[in-house]
Design a protein around this motif. Sequence first.
Motif, PDB file in Angstrom:
ATOM      1  N   ASP A 199     -17.840  51.496 -88.270  1.00  0.00           N
ATOM      2  CA  ASP A 199     -19.241  51.698 -87.873  1.00  0.00           C
ATOM      3  C   ASP A 199     -19.564  50.835 -86.659  1.00  0.00           C
ATOM      4  O   ASP A 199     -18.981  49.755 -86.479  1.00  0.00           O
ATOM      5  N   HIS A 201     -23.113  49.182 -84.940  1.00  0.00           N
ATOM      6  CA  HIS A 201     -24.553  48.965 -85.148  1.00  0.00           C
ATOM      7  C   HIS A 201     -25.196  48.516 -83.838  1.00  0.00           C
ATOM      8  O   HIS A 201     -24.784  47.503 -83.260  1.00  0.00           O
ATOM      9  N   GLU A 203     -28.670  47.073 -82.622  1.00  0.00           N
ATOM     10  CA  GLU A 203     -29.836  46.516 -83.317  1.00  0.00           C
ATOM     11  C   GLU A 203     -30.755  45.764 -82.347  1.00  0.00           C
ATOM     12  O   GLU A 203     -30.407  44.668 -81.877  1.00  0.00           O
ATOM     13  N   VAL A 281     -27.049  53.435 -85.929  1.00  0.00           N
ATOM     14  CA  VAL A 281     -25.719  53.171 -86.503  1.00  0.00           C
ATOM     15  C   VAL A 281     -24.850  54.397 -86.280  1.00  0.00           C
ATOM     16  O   VAL A 281     -25.257  55.521 -86.570  1.00  0.00           O
ATOM     17  N   ARG A 283     -21.333  56.068 -87.422  1.00  0.00           N
ATOM     18  CA  ARG A 283     -20.196  56.051 -88.347  1.00  0.00           C
ATOM     19  C   ARG A 283     -19.051  56.764 -87.647  1.00  0.00           C
ATOM     20  O   ARG A 283     -19.201  57.910 -87.216  1.00  0.00           O
TER      21      ARG A 283
END
Length: 561
Positions: A199, A201, A203, A281, A283
Amino acid sequence: MFEDHNSTVYEIMLASNLIDKAQLDDLNQTHVDTGKSLADVIIGSGLVEKNAFLQAIADNLSYEYMPALPSDIPQEVSKQIRAQVARMYGVVPLECTDTTIKVLAMDPFNNSIVDDLTFSLNKDVSIVVADPAAVENLLKQIYGEEDSSIDELLSEISGVNFGEGDMSENDISNMANETPIIRFVNLVLQQAIRDKASDIHFEPFEDCFRIRYRIDGALYEMAPPPKSLALPVISRVKVLANLNIAETRIPQDGRIKMSISGRPIDLRVSTLPTQFGESVVLRILDKSVVNLDLDMLSMSDEVKSNIRRLVNLPNGIFIVTGPTGSGKTTTLYSALREVNTVDVKILTAEDPVEYEIDGIMQVQINHHVGLDFASALRSFLRQDPDKIMVGEIRDLETAQIAVQASLTGHVVLATLHTNDSPGAVTRLMDMGLEPYLIAASLEGVLGQRLVRKICPSCKTAYEPDQELIDMLGVDPIEIADKQFFFGKGCPECANSGYRGRQGLFELLLVNDALRQLITARAPTLVLKQKAIELGMRTLRDDGLRAIFDGATTVEEVLKYT
Protein backbone atom coordinates in the motif's frame (compact mmCIF):
# COMPACT_ATOMS: atom_id res chain seq x y z
CA MET A 1 15.77 -12.93 -13.23
CA PHE A 2 11.97 -13.14 -13.78
CA GLU A 3 11.47 -12.76 -9.99
CA ASP A 4 7.75 -12.20 -10.43
CA HIS A 5 6.99 -15.25 -12.60
CA ASN A 6 8.26 -18.19 -10.53
CA SER A 7 5.16 -20.37 -10.99
CA THR A 8 5.14 -19.69 -14.78
CA VAL A 9 8.87 -20.53 -15.01
CA TYR A 10 8.15 -23.78 -13.10
CA GLU A 11 5.42 -24.77 -15.61
CA ILE A 12 7.63 -23.91 -18.62
CA MET A 13 10.59 -25.90 -17.26
CA LEU A 14 8.31 -28.84 -16.49
CA ALA A 15 7.06 -28.87 -20.10
CA SER A 16 10.51 -28.28 -21.65
CA ASN A 17 12.15 -31.63 -20.71
CA LEU A 18 15.38 -29.75 -19.94
CA ILE A 19 15.21 -30.96 -16.33
CA ASP A 20 13.35 -33.79 -14.61
CA LYS A 21 10.52 -33.10 -12.17
CA ALA A 22 12.35 -34.32 -9.05
CA GLN A 23 15.29 -31.97 -9.71
CA LEU A 24 12.92 -29.11 -10.55
CA ASP A 25 10.99 -29.66 -7.29
CA ASP A 26 14.28 -29.59 -5.31
CA LEU A 27 15.28 -26.31 -7.01
CA ASN A 28 11.80 -24.89 -6.42
CA GLN A 29 12.19 -25.68 -2.70
CA THR A 30 15.56 -23.87 -2.73
CA HIS A 31 13.81 -20.86 -4.32
CA VAL A 32 11.15 -20.91 -1.55
CA ASP A 33 13.78 -21.27 1.22
CA THR A 34 16.23 -18.64 -0.03
CA GLY A 35 13.90 -16.08 -1.61
CA LYS A 36 15.97 -16.15 -4.84
CA SER A 37 14.00 -16.30 -8.09
CA LEU A 38 13.41 -19.81 -9.48
CA ALA A 39 15.11 -18.77 -12.77
CA ASP A 40 18.31 -17.75 -10.92
CA VAL A 41 18.27 -20.95 -8.84
CA ILE A 42 17.88 -23.13 -11.98
CA ILE A 43 20.69 -21.37 -13.89
CA GLY A 44 22.91 -21.22 -10.77
CA SER A 45 22.55 -24.99 -10.28
CA GLY A 46 24.30 -25.63 -13.61
CA LEU A 47 21.60 -28.17 -14.56
CA VAL A 48 20.27 -25.90 -17.33
CA GLU A 49 22.47 -23.58 -19.40
CA LYS A 50 21.26 -19.96 -19.54
CA ASN A 51 20.83 -19.90 -23.35
CA ALA A 52 18.79 -23.12 -23.27
CA PHE A 53 16.67 -21.73 -20.42
CA LEU A 54 15.90 -18.46 -22.26
CA GLN A 55 15.27 -20.35 -25.53
CA ALA A 56 12.65 -22.46 -23.68
CA ILE A 57 10.98 -19.27 -22.37
CA ALA A 58 10.93 -17.80 -25.91
CA ASP A 59 9.57 -21.03 -27.45
CA ASN A 60 6.79 -21.23 -24.85
CA LEU A 61 5.75 -17.61 -25.51
CA SER A 62 6.16 -18.06 -29.30
CA TYR A 63 8.74 -15.23 -29.43
CA GLU A 64 12.12 -14.96 -31.15
CA TYR A 65 15.24 -15.46 -28.94
CA MET A 66 18.42 -13.41 -29.34
CA PRO A 67 21.48 -14.93 -27.55
CA ALA A 68 23.84 -11.98 -28.23
CA LEU A 69 22.67 -8.35 -28.24
CA PRO A 70 24.03 -5.64 -30.57
CA SER A 71 26.57 -3.29 -28.98
CA ASP A 72 24.49 -0.29 -30.04
CA ILE A 73 21.12 0.60 -31.60
CA PRO A 74 20.93 3.09 -34.52
CA GLN A 75 19.56 6.47 -33.41
CA GLU A 76 16.71 6.41 -35.95
CA VAL A 77 15.50 3.17 -34.30
CA SER A 78 16.03 4.17 -30.63
CA LYS A 79 14.14 7.46 -31.04
CA GLN A 80 11.02 5.50 -32.11
CA ILE A 81 10.33 5.04 -28.37
CA ARG A 82 10.71 7.90 -25.87
CA ALA A 83 13.10 7.35 -22.95
CA GLN A 84 10.32 7.58 -20.35
CA VAL A 85 8.20 4.98 -22.20
CA ALA A 86 11.21 2.66 -22.76
CA ARG A 87 12.01 2.75 -19.02
CA MET A 88 8.35 2.34 -18.03
CA TYR A 89 7.95 -0.86 -20.10
CA GLY A 90 11.57 -2.07 -19.81
CA VAL A 91 12.05 -2.29 -23.59
CA VAL A 92 14.68 -1.42 -26.23
CA PRO A 93 13.65 -1.08 -29.92
CA LEU A 94 15.70 -3.41 -32.11
CA GLU A 95 14.54 -2.73 -35.66
CA CYS A 96 11.56 -1.05 -37.28
CA THR A 97 9.74 -0.40 -40.54
CA ASP A 98 6.85 1.95 -41.31
CA THR A 99 4.35 -0.56 -39.92
CA THR A 100 6.31 -2.85 -37.56
CA ILE A 101 8.74 -2.62 -34.65
CA LYS A 102 10.72 -5.34 -32.83
CA VAL A 103 11.56 -4.71 -29.16
CA LEU A 104 13.81 -6.47 -26.65
CA ALA A 105 11.91 -6.81 -23.34
CA MET A 106 13.25 -7.20 -19.80
CA ASP A 107 9.97 -8.93 -18.92
CA PRO A 108 8.62 -10.85 -21.96
CA PHE A 109 5.74 -12.14 -19.78
CA ASN A 110 4.23 -8.63 -19.58
CA ASN A 111 1.24 -8.81 -21.96
CA SER A 112 0.56 -5.08 -21.83
CA ILE A 113 3.84 -4.28 -23.68
CA VAL A 114 2.41 -5.39 -27.05
CA ASP A 115 -1.08 -3.93 -26.44
CA ASP A 116 0.04 -0.53 -25.10
CA LEU A 117 2.94 0.04 -27.52
CA THR A 118 0.88 -1.06 -30.55
CA PHE A 119 -1.68 1.58 -29.58
CA SER A 120 0.80 4.40 -28.80
CA LEU A 121 3.23 3.76 -31.71
CA ASN A 122 0.58 2.74 -34.26
CA LYS A 123 2.84 -0.13 -35.38
CA ASP A 124 2.67 -3.93 -35.03
CA VAL A 125 4.89 -4.74 -32.03
CA SER A 126 6.76 -8.05 -31.67
CA ILE A 127 8.84 -9.07 -28.65
CA VAL A 128 12.31 -10.58 -28.74
CA VAL A 129 13.50 -12.52 -25.67
CA ALA A 130 17.05 -11.95 -24.38
CA ASP A 131 18.97 -12.03 -21.10
CA PRO A 132 17.06 -9.45 -18.92
CA ALA A 133 20.33 -8.13 -17.39
CA ALA A 134 21.78 -7.51 -20.88
CA VAL A 135 18.55 -5.76 -21.97
CA GLU A 136 18.68 -3.57 -18.84
CA ASN A 137 22.32 -2.60 -19.55
CA LEU A 138 21.47 -1.76 -23.18
CA LEU A 139 18.46 0.30 -21.97
CA LYS A 140 20.72 2.34 -19.64
CA GLN A 141 23.36 2.73 -22.36
CA ILE A 142 20.85 4.11 -24.89
CA TYR A 143 18.46 6.11 -22.71
CA GLY A 144 20.66 6.84 -19.66
CA GLU A 145 19.84 6.20 -16.00
CA GLU A 146 16.46 7.18 -14.49
CA ASP A 147 16.11 10.95 -14.97
CA SER A 148 16.39 11.76 -11.30
CA SER A 149 15.96 10.49 -7.77
CA ILE A 150 13.02 11.59 -5.59
CA ASP A 151 15.35 13.91 -3.61
CA GLU A 152 16.65 15.60 -6.79
CA LEU A 153 13.13 16.00 -8.12
CA LEU A 154 11.95 17.52 -4.81
CA SER A 155 14.73 20.13 -4.93
CA GLU A 156 13.66 20.96 -8.52
CA ILE A 157 9.99 21.26 -7.52
CA SER A 158 10.61 23.30 -4.34
CA GLY A 159 10.82 26.56 -6.30
CA VAL A 160 7.62 25.97 -8.28
CA ASN A 161 4.43 27.73 -7.14
CA PHE A 162 1.42 25.43 -7.44
CA GLY A 163 -1.18 28.03 -6.45
CA GLU A 164 -3.09 28.51 -3.21
CA GLY A 165 -6.66 29.33 -2.17
CA ASP A 166 -9.74 28.65 -4.27
CA MET A 167 -8.88 27.04 -7.58
CA SER A 168 -11.12 26.05 -10.47
CA GLU A 169 -11.36 22.43 -11.67
CA ASN A 170 -9.38 23.50 -14.74
CA ASP A 171 -6.57 24.98 -12.60
CA ILE A 172 -6.34 21.78 -10.50
CA SER A 173 -6.32 19.61 -13.64
CA ASN A 174 -3.54 21.69 -15.24
CA MET A 175 -1.51 21.55 -12.02
CA ALA A 176 -1.92 17.74 -11.80
CA ASN A 177 -0.61 17.39 -15.38
CA GLU A 178 2.57 19.45 -14.88
CA THR A 179 5.69 17.47 -15.81
CA PRO A 180 7.41 17.65 -12.35
CA ILE A 181 4.24 16.31 -10.65
CA ILE A 182 3.85 13.49 -13.19
CA ARG A 183 7.51 12.51 -12.70
CA PHE A 184 7.25 12.73 -8.90
CA VAL A 185 4.16 10.46 -8.72
CA ASN A 186 5.78 7.98 -11.16
CA LEU A 187 8.93 7.85 -9.02
CA VAL A 188 6.91 7.29 -5.81
CA LEU A 189 5.08 4.40 -7.54
CA GLN A 190 8.34 2.93 -8.92
CA GLN A 191 9.95 3.07 -5.48
CA ALA A 192 6.93 1.28 -3.95
CA ILE A 193 7.03 -1.48 -6.58
CA ARG A 194 10.80 -1.88 -6.16
CA ASP A 195 10.37 -2.23 -2.37
CA LYS A 196 7.46 -4.69 -2.85
CA ALA A 197 5.07 -2.45 -0.90
CA SER A 198 1.42 -3.51 -0.59
CA ASP A 199 0.00 0.00 0.00
CA ILE A 200 0.99 3.66 -0.48
CA HIS A 201 -0.51 6.27 1.87
CA PHE A 202 -0.67 9.97 0.87
CA GLU A 203 -1.58 11.87 4.06
CA PRO A 204 -1.99 15.68 4.27
CA PHE A 205 -1.64 17.28 7.74
CA GLU A 206 -1.81 20.91 8.87
CA ASP A 207 1.89 21.63 8.39
CA CYS A 208 3.25 18.60 6.52
CA PHE A 209 2.49 16.10 3.77
CA ARG A 210 3.38 12.51 4.59
CA ILE A 211 3.91 9.60 2.17
CA ARG A 212 4.22 6.13 3.70
CA TYR A 213 4.70 2.62 2.25
CA ARG A 214 3.41 -0.58 3.85
CA ILE A 215 6.01 -3.31 3.37
CA ASP A 216 5.48 -6.80 4.86
CA GLY A 217 2.71 -5.40 7.07
CA ALA A 218 4.76 -2.53 8.60
CA LEU A 219 4.57 1.17 7.60
CA TYR A 220 7.72 3.07 6.52
CA GLU A 221 7.79 6.82 5.87
CA MET A 222 9.70 8.34 2.95
CA ALA A 223 11.38 11.75 3.27
CA PRO A 224 8.36 14.10 3.53
CA PRO A 225 7.77 16.30 0.47
CA PRO A 226 6.78 20.00 0.89
CA LYS A 227 3.21 20.62 2.14
CA SER A 228 2.50 22.55 -1.10
CA LEU A 229 2.74 19.26 -3.06
CA ALA A 230 -0.25 17.67 -1.28
CA LEU A 231 -2.95 19.06 -3.59
CA PRO A 232 -1.15 18.55 -6.94
CA VAL A 233 0.11 15.04 -6.04
CA ILE A 234 -3.28 13.84 -4.74
CA SER A 235 -4.99 15.44 -7.77
CA ARG A 236 -2.55 13.61 -10.06
CA VAL A 237 -3.46 10.26 -8.45
CA LYS A 238 -7.18 11.10 -8.86
CA VAL A 239 -6.63 11.96 -12.54
CA LEU A 240 -4.92 8.58 -13.10
CA ALA A 241 -7.84 6.81 -11.36
CA ASN A 242 -10.49 8.73 -13.38
CA LEU A 243 -11.96 10.23 -10.20
CA ASN A 244 -13.70 13.61 -9.95
CA ILE A 245 -10.86 15.98 -8.98
CA ALA A 246 -13.27 18.82 -8.11
CA GLU A 247 -15.16 16.65 -5.57
CA THR A 248 -13.29 16.68 -2.24
CA ARG A 249 -16.21 16.35 0.21
CA ILE A 250 -17.06 12.65 -0.17
CA PRO A 251 -14.95 9.46 -0.32
CA GLN A 252 -14.26 8.09 -3.82
CA ASP A 253 -12.97 4.74 -5.08
CA GLY A 254 -11.21 4.03 -8.34
CA ARG A 255 -8.61 1.92 -10.09
CA ILE A 256 -5.38 2.61 -11.98
CA LYS A 257 -3.89 0.19 -14.52
CA MET A 258 -0.39 1.04 -15.66
CA SER A 259 3.03 -0.37 -16.47
CA ILE A 260 5.87 0.36 -14.02
CA SER A 261 9.46 -0.71 -14.73
CA GLY A 262 8.22 -3.07 -17.43
CA ARG A 263 5.56 -4.75 -15.27
CA PRO A 264 1.75 -4.45 -15.50
CA ILE A 265 0.48 -3.10 -12.17
CA ASP A 266 -3.09 -2.70 -10.93
CA LEU A 267 -3.70 -0.09 -8.20
CA ARG A 268 -6.88 0.24 -6.14
CA VAL A 269 -7.46 3.85 -5.10
CA SER A 270 -9.46 5.09 -2.10
CA THR A 271 -9.85 8.78 -1.15
CA LEU A 272 -11.11 10.09 2.20
CA PRO A 273 -11.90 13.75 3.01
CA THR A 274 -10.01 14.85 6.15
CA GLN A 275 -9.58 18.12 8.03
CA PHE A 276 -6.52 19.18 5.98
CA GLY A 277 -7.31 17.73 2.54
CA GLU A 278 -7.94 14.33 1.03
CA SER A 279 -6.12 11.28 2.34
CA VAL A 280 -5.46 8.77 -0.47
CA VAL A 281 -4.45 5.12 -0.12
CA LEU A 282 -3.31 3.02 -3.09
CA ARG A 283 -3.50 -0.77 -2.70
CA ILE A 284 -0.93 -2.34 -5.05
CA LEU A 285 -2.41 -5.41 -6.71
CA ASP A 286 0.76 -6.79 -8.26
CA LYS A 287 -0.37 -10.14 -9.64
CA SER A 288 3.21 -11.10 -10.50
CA VAL A 289 4.24 -10.92 -6.82
CA VAL A 290 1.27 -12.92 -5.51
CA ASN A 291 1.62 -16.65 -6.08
CA LEU A 292 -1.89 -17.95 -6.67
CA ASP A 293 -0.77 -21.51 -6.11
CA LEU A 294 -1.50 -23.68 -3.04
CA ASP A 295 1.98 -25.23 -3.25
CA MET A 296 3.53 -21.77 -2.74
CA LEU A 297 1.52 -20.84 0.39
CA SER A 298 3.81 -22.42 3.05
CA MET A 299 1.04 -24.78 4.24
CA SER A 300 1.76 -28.19 5.74
CA ASP A 301 1.12 -31.08 3.32
CA GLU A 302 -1.81 -32.25 5.49
CA VAL A 303 -3.60 -28.86 5.30
CA LYS A 304 -2.94 -28.63 1.55
CA SER A 305 -4.35 -32.09 0.77
CA ASN A 306 -7.44 -31.41 2.92
CA ILE A 307 -8.13 -28.08 1.13
CA ARG A 308 -7.83 -29.87 -2.23
CA ARG A 309 -10.33 -32.45 -1.00
CA LEU A 310 -12.75 -29.77 0.29
CA VAL A 311 -12.84 -27.76 -2.98
CA ASN A 312 -13.36 -30.97 -4.98
CA LEU A 313 -16.40 -32.06 -2.93
CA PRO A 314 -19.75 -32.08 -4.80
CA ASN A 315 -21.27 -29.61 -2.30
CA GLY A 316 -20.71 -27.86 1.03
CA ILE A 317 -19.29 -24.62 2.46
CA PHE A 318 -15.57 -23.94 2.97
CA ILE A 319 -14.77 -20.76 4.92
CA VAL A 320 -11.43 -18.94 5.22
CA THR A 321 -11.24 -16.69 8.26
CA GLY A 322 -8.82 -14.16 9.69
CA PRO A 323 -8.32 -10.39 10.12
CA THR A 324 -8.09 -7.91 7.21
CA GLY A 325 -4.86 -8.33 5.26
CA SER A 326 -4.19 -11.91 6.37
CA GLY A 327 -4.23 -13.31 2.81
CA LYS A 328 -7.74 -14.86 2.85
CA THR A 329 -8.50 -13.88 -0.77
CA THR A 330 -5.13 -15.20 -1.98
CA THR A 331 -5.88 -18.57 -0.34
CA LEU A 332 -9.36 -18.73 -1.90
CA TYR A 333 -8.04 -17.82 -5.37
CA SER A 334 -5.34 -20.50 -5.02
CA ALA A 335 -7.99 -23.06 -4.01
CA LEU A 336 -10.19 -22.07 -6.98
CA ARG A 337 -7.27 -22.46 -9.38
CA GLU A 338 -7.10 -26.11 -8.32
CA VAL A 339 -10.57 -26.68 -9.82
CA ASN A 340 -10.46 -24.09 -12.62
CA THR A 341 -10.84 -26.50 -15.54
CA VAL A 342 -12.91 -26.45 -18.74
CA ASP A 343 -15.57 -28.73 -17.25
CA VAL A 344 -16.16 -26.63 -14.09
CA LYS A 345 -18.19 -23.38 -14.01
CA ILE A 346 -16.90 -20.98 -11.34
CA LEU A 347 -18.58 -17.71 -10.31
CA THR A 348 -17.22 -15.21 -7.77
CA ALA A 349 -18.81 -12.17 -6.06
CA GLU A 350 -16.12 -9.81 -4.79
CA ASP A 351 -15.87 -6.33 -3.30
CA PRO A 352 -13.74 -5.43 -5.18
CA VAL A 353 -12.35 -7.94 -7.73
CA GLU A 354 -8.67 -8.04 -6.72
CA TYR A 355 -7.06 -10.29 -9.34
CA GLU A 356 -8.50 -11.19 -12.72
CA ILE A 357 -8.27 -14.94 -13.36
CA ASP A 358 -8.84 -16.50 -16.78
CA GLY A 359 -11.72 -18.96 -16.93
CA ILE A 360 -13.54 -17.62 -13.85
CA MET A 361 -16.61 -15.35 -14.08
CA GLN A 362 -15.94 -12.57 -11.56
CA VAL A 363 -18.65 -10.13 -10.43
CA GLN A 364 -17.82 -6.77 -8.83
CA ILE A 365 -20.22 -5.84 -6.00
CA ASN A 366 -21.81 -2.41 -6.56
CA HIS A 367 -23.89 -1.15 -3.62
CA HIS A 368 -24.91 2.03 -5.51
CA VAL A 369 -27.05 0.01 -7.89
CA GLY A 370 -28.21 -2.55 -5.30
CA LEU A 371 -25.81 -5.32 -6.35
CA ASP A 372 -24.74 -6.69 -2.97
CA PHE A 373 -23.45 -10.15 -2.02
CA ALA A 374 -26.95 -11.52 -1.36
CA SER A 375 -28.43 -10.40 -4.71
CA ALA A 376 -25.32 -11.57 -6.62
CA LEU A 377 -25.53 -14.99 -4.94
CA ARG A 378 -29.24 -15.26 -5.74
CA SER A 379 -28.49 -14.59 -9.42
CA PHE A 380 -25.60 -17.07 -9.38
CA LEU A 381 -27.96 -19.95 -8.63
CA ARG A 382 -29.70 -19.29 -11.97
CA GLN A 383 -26.35 -19.38 -13.84
CA ASP A 384 -25.77 -23.14 -13.35
CA PRO A 385 -22.41 -22.91 -11.49
CA ASP A 386 -20.41 -25.76 -9.93
CA LYS A 387 -18.33 -23.66 -7.53
CA ILE A 388 -19.19 -20.26 -6.04
CA MET A 389 -16.93 -17.84 -4.16
CA VAL A 390 -18.43 -15.13 -1.93
CA GLY A 391 -15.97 -12.35 -1.06
CA GLU A 392 -17.38 -12.08 2.45
CA ILE A 393 -20.37 -13.31 4.44
CA ARG A 394 -21.48 -10.08 6.14
CA ASP A 395 -25.14 -10.63 6.99
CA LEU A 396 -27.81 -13.26 7.62
CA GLU A 397 -29.30 -13.03 4.12
CA THR A 398 -25.94 -13.79 2.43
CA ALA A 399 -25.31 -16.64 4.91
CA GLN A 400 -28.76 -18.16 4.25
CA ILE A 401 -28.33 -18.09 0.46
CA ALA A 402 -24.81 -19.59 0.79
CA VAL A 403 -26.28 -22.46 2.84
CA GLN A 404 -29.13 -22.89 0.32
CA ALA A 405 -26.58 -23.01 -2.53
CA SER A 406 -24.46 -25.62 -0.74
CA LEU A 407 -27.48 -27.80 0.07
CA THR A 408 -28.58 -27.75 -3.60
CA GLY A 409 -25.34 -29.20 -4.92
CA HIS A 410 -22.81 -26.36 -5.08
CA VAL A 411 -19.46 -25.83 -3.38
CA VAL A 412 -19.41 -22.39 -1.74
CA LEU A 413 -16.12 -20.75 -0.73
CA ALA A 414 -16.33 -17.64 1.47
CA THR A 415 -14.41 -15.43 3.90
CA LEU A 416 -15.40 -14.33 7.39
CA HIS A 417 -13.73 -12.06 9.96
CA THR A 418 -13.09 -14.05 13.16
CA ASN A 419 -10.05 -14.67 15.35
CA ASP A 420 -9.79 -18.42 14.73
CA SER A 421 -11.49 -21.21 12.80
CA PRO A 422 -13.88 -22.47 15.58
CA GLY A 423 -15.02 -18.81 16.02
CA ALA A 424 -16.53 -18.90 12.51
CA VAL A 425 -19.26 -21.28 13.68
CA THR A 426 -20.25 -18.99 16.56
CA ARG A 427 -20.18 -15.94 14.23
CA LEU A 428 -22.65 -17.64 11.85
CA MET A 429 -24.96 -18.43 14.81
CA ASP A 430 -24.69 -14.80 16.03
CA MET A 431 -25.84 -13.67 12.56
CA GLY A 432 -29.02 -15.71 13.12
CA LEU A 433 -28.26 -18.84 11.09
CA GLU A 434 -29.88 -21.98 12.54
CA PRO A 435 -27.28 -24.40 14.05
CA TYR A 436 -28.74 -27.42 12.18
CA LEU A 437 -28.18 -25.60 8.85
CA ILE A 438 -24.57 -24.80 9.77
CA ALA A 439 -23.99 -28.44 10.80
CA ALA A 440 -25.54 -29.71 7.55
CA SER A 441 -23.62 -27.45 5.15
CA LEU A 442 -20.24 -26.54 6.71
CA GLU A 443 -17.38 -28.83 5.65
CA GLY A 444 -14.28 -26.94 6.81
CA VAL A 445 -12.93 -23.64 8.19
CA LEU A 446 -9.38 -22.43 7.60
CA GLY A 447 -8.05 -19.81 10.06
CA GLN A 448 -4.96 -17.91 8.93
CA ARG A 449 -2.47 -15.14 9.78
CA LEU A 450 0.51 -13.62 7.96
CA VAL A 451 3.86 -13.36 9.76
CA ARG A 452 7.04 -11.72 8.50
CA LYS A 453 9.82 -14.04 7.31
CA ILE A 454 13.40 -13.70 8.54
CA CYS A 455 15.62 -12.08 5.90
CA PRO A 456 17.73 -14.93 4.42
CA SER A 457 20.72 -12.58 3.92
CA CYS A 458 21.16 -11.74 7.64
CA LYS A 459 19.58 -14.79 9.33
CA THR A 460 21.41 -15.55 12.59
CA ALA A 461 20.99 -18.30 15.20
CA TYR A 462 20.54 -17.23 18.85
CA GLU A 463 19.31 -18.39 22.27
CA PRO A 464 15.94 -16.75 23.14
CA ASP A 465 15.19 -15.54 26.70
CA GLN A 466 13.44 -17.97 29.02
CA GLU A 467 10.62 -15.40 29.32
CA LEU A 468 9.92 -15.67 25.57
CA ILE A 469 9.95 -19.48 25.75
CA ASP A 470 7.46 -19.34 28.64
CA MET A 471 5.17 -17.04 26.61
CA LEU A 472 5.17 -19.60 23.79
CA GLY A 473 3.85 -22.17 26.25
CA VAL A 474 6.07 -25.06 25.07
CA ASP A 475 7.70 -27.81 27.05
CA PRO A 476 11.46 -27.01 27.48
CA ILE A 477 12.27 -30.70 26.79
CA GLU A 478 10.51 -30.41 23.39
CA ILE A 479 12.78 -27.57 22.27
CA ALA A 480 16.04 -28.76 23.80
CA ASP A 481 17.58 -29.60 20.39
CA LYS A 482 15.81 -26.85 18.39
CA GLN A 483 17.53 -23.80 16.91
CA PHE A 484 16.03 -20.31 16.96
CA PHE A 485 16.84 -17.57 14.43
CA PHE A 486 16.43 -13.82 13.97
CA GLY A 487 17.45 -11.26 11.32
CA LYS A 488 20.34 -8.99 12.35
CA GLY A 489 19.38 -6.36 9.76
CA CYS A 490 21.16 -5.66 6.46
CA PRO A 491 20.76 -3.46 3.33
CA GLU A 492 18.71 -6.24 1.64
CA CYS A 493 15.90 -5.88 4.25
CA ALA A 494 16.36 -2.15 5.02
CA ASN A 495 17.81 -3.22 8.42
CA SER A 496 14.43 -4.61 9.56
CA GLY A 497 15.63 -8.23 9.80
CA TYR A 498 12.55 -9.38 7.84
CA ARG A 499 11.88 -9.87 4.14
CA GLY A 500 8.60 -11.23 2.77
CA ARG A 501 5.73 -12.91 4.63
CA GLN A 502 4.29 -16.38 5.01
CA GLY A 503 1.03 -17.80 6.30
CA LEU A 504 0.17 -19.64 9.51
CA PHE A 505 -2.86 -21.92 9.16
CA GLU A 506 -5.30 -23.94 11.28
CA LEU A 507 -7.83 -26.13 9.52
CA LEU A 508 -11.02 -27.22 11.29
CA LEU A 509 -12.60 -30.18 9.48
CA VAL A 510 -16.28 -30.63 10.38
CA ASN A 511 -17.07 -34.26 11.16
CA ASP A 512 -20.05 -35.98 12.86
CA ALA A 513 -18.75 -35.32 16.41
CA LEU A 514 -18.43 -31.59 15.68
CA ARG A 515 -21.81 -31.51 13.88
CA GLN A 516 -23.49 -32.74 17.07
CA LEU A 517 -21.79 -30.01 19.13
CA ILE A 518 -22.76 -27.34 16.56
CA THR A 519 -26.42 -28.48 16.60
CA ALA A 520 -26.32 -28.28 20.42
CA ARG A 521 -25.03 -24.65 20.17
CA ALA A 522 -21.73 -25.52 21.90
CA PRO A 523 -19.57 -22.42 22.66
CA THR A 524 -16.39 -21.67 20.69
CA LEU A 525 -14.05 -23.00 23.41
CA VAL A 526 -15.79 -26.41 23.48
CA LEU A 527 -15.64 -26.64 19.66
CA LYS A 528 -11.94 -25.72 19.74
CA GLN A 529 -11.08 -28.31 22.40
CA LYS A 530 -12.95 -31.02 20.49
CA ALA A 531 -11.23 -30.06 17.20
CA ILE A 532 -7.79 -30.23 18.89
CA GLU A 533 -8.73 -33.66 20.32
CA LEU A 534 -9.57 -34.73 16.76
CA GLY A 535 -6.15 -33.60 15.49
CA MET A 536 -6.48 -29.90 14.55
CA ARG A 537 -3.17 -28.03 14.67
CA THR A 538 -3.82 -24.52 16.05
CA LEU A 539 -2.34 -21.28 14.70
CA ARG A 540 0.15 -21.34 17.60
CA ASP A 541 1.20 -24.92 16.69
CA ASP A 542 1.72 -23.87 13.07
CA GLY A 543 3.67 -20.85 14.33
CA LEU A 544 6.00 -23.20 16.22
CA ARG A 545 6.51 -25.18 12.98
CA ALA A 546 7.53 -21.92 11.24
CA ILE A 547 9.90 -20.99 14.10
CA PHE A 548 11.63 -24.39 14.12
CA ASP A 549 11.89 -24.34 10.30
CA GLY A 550 13.85 -21.07 10.71
CA ALA A 551 11.24 -19.15 8.69
CA THR A 552 10.14 -16.61 11.32
CA THR A 553 10.86 -15.36 14.85
CA VAL A 554 9.29 -16.09 18.24
CA GLU A 555 8.22 -12.41 18.47
CA GLU A 556 6.23 -12.58 15.19
CA VAL A 557 4.39 -15.75 16.24
CA LEU A 558 3.53 -14.29 19.67
CA LYS A 559 2.31 -11.08 18.02
CA TYR A 560 -0.10 -12.81 15.62
CA THR A 561 -1.30 -15.86 17.58
